[in-house]
Design a protein around this motif. Sequence first.
Motif, mmCIF file in Angstrom:
data_model
loop_
_atom_site.group_PDB
_atom_site.id
_atom_site.type_symbol
_atom_site.label_atom_id
_atom_site.label_comp_id
_atom_site.label_asym_id
_atom_site.label_seq_id
_atom_site.Cartn_x
_atom_site.Cartn_y
_atom_site.Cartn_z
ATOM 1 N N UNK A 193 0.854 -1.188 0.000
ATOM 2 C CA UNK A 193 0.000 0.000 0.000
ATOM 3 C C UNK A 193 0.887 1.235 0.000
ATOM 4 N N UNK A 194 0.499 2.231 -0.797
ATOM 5 C CA UNK A 194 1.148 3.538 -0.768
ATOM 6 C C UNK A 194 0.080 4.577 -0.469
ATOM 7 N N UNK A 195 0.431 5.579 0.316
ATOM 8 C CA UNK A 195 -0.550 6.623 0.613
ATOM 9 C C UNK A 195 0.117 7.925 1.023
ATOM 10 N N UNK A 196 -0.409 9.003 0.474
ATOM 11 C CA UNK A 196 -0.069 10.362 0.897
ATOM 12 C C UNK A 196 -1.376 10.944 1.425
ATOM 13 N N UNK A 197 -1.722 10.619 2.681
ATOM 14 C CA UNK A 197 -3.074 10.882 3.176
ATOM 15 C C UNK A 197 -3.287 12.336 3.588
#
Length: 240
Positions: free
Chosen positions: A110-114
């Motif tokens: 998973x990748x995320x820039x939340x």
Amino acid sequence: MARNSFFKFKQFTIDQDKSAMKVCTDACVFGAWADVENAKRILDIGAGTGLLSMMVAQRNKTAKISAVELDVEAYLQATENVFKSPFHNQIEVFNAAIQDFSLNEKFDCIITNPPFFQSDLKSPDAKINLAHHADSLSFDDLLISVERLLLPNGSWNVLLPVDEGLIFQDLAKKSGWNLALELTLYHQKGKKAFRKLTRFNKDEMADNRPVTSELFIYEEDGKTYHSEFKKLLKDYYLIF
């Protein structure tokens, strides 16, 4: 087309006139840094324009990527960007809240820039608020979603400002996640760090300490790109 309405990379172009999340240097560093090389199924939480999905697709040409975006206009723009890219067969874009999103299979990466502002003053622009403020995705909701969607032996990567990143690391640790990798991003030496890039998993580490490193965008003159930054982004930026 307006000057800042698109950003051209070596293998794809990001149109960004409809999205509150514009292409930014820290996101580009994250897309080039995140540990995705051996992943088969990748989830991009908060896909925005589709930038991160396309960056990791360029690095891992066999992975299948699901890009999830809540904002309708950003979702439509990400869909268009992906369709025009060489990676359209790898990436599927979904318009959904990650809290409600599910597929028949889980992900190994998973990748995320939340959204990261927990309590800051809000912008009058509702789309900017949605992109940057955690009303739409709290840190607790993100951790619950990752736990639900990630395979037990999977890993996940997150990009946050330094202060929020430290808060998030503490919450992740309490939820049973181990910090495996950490990159601290600076504009240049002598300046305050402004981003934390981290990778979490549940593997036991021998010394219980993450591998840490630093990256400077510029040399000390504040104008010349640092050699390590150029090395990381050379496959993406036209100027390198």
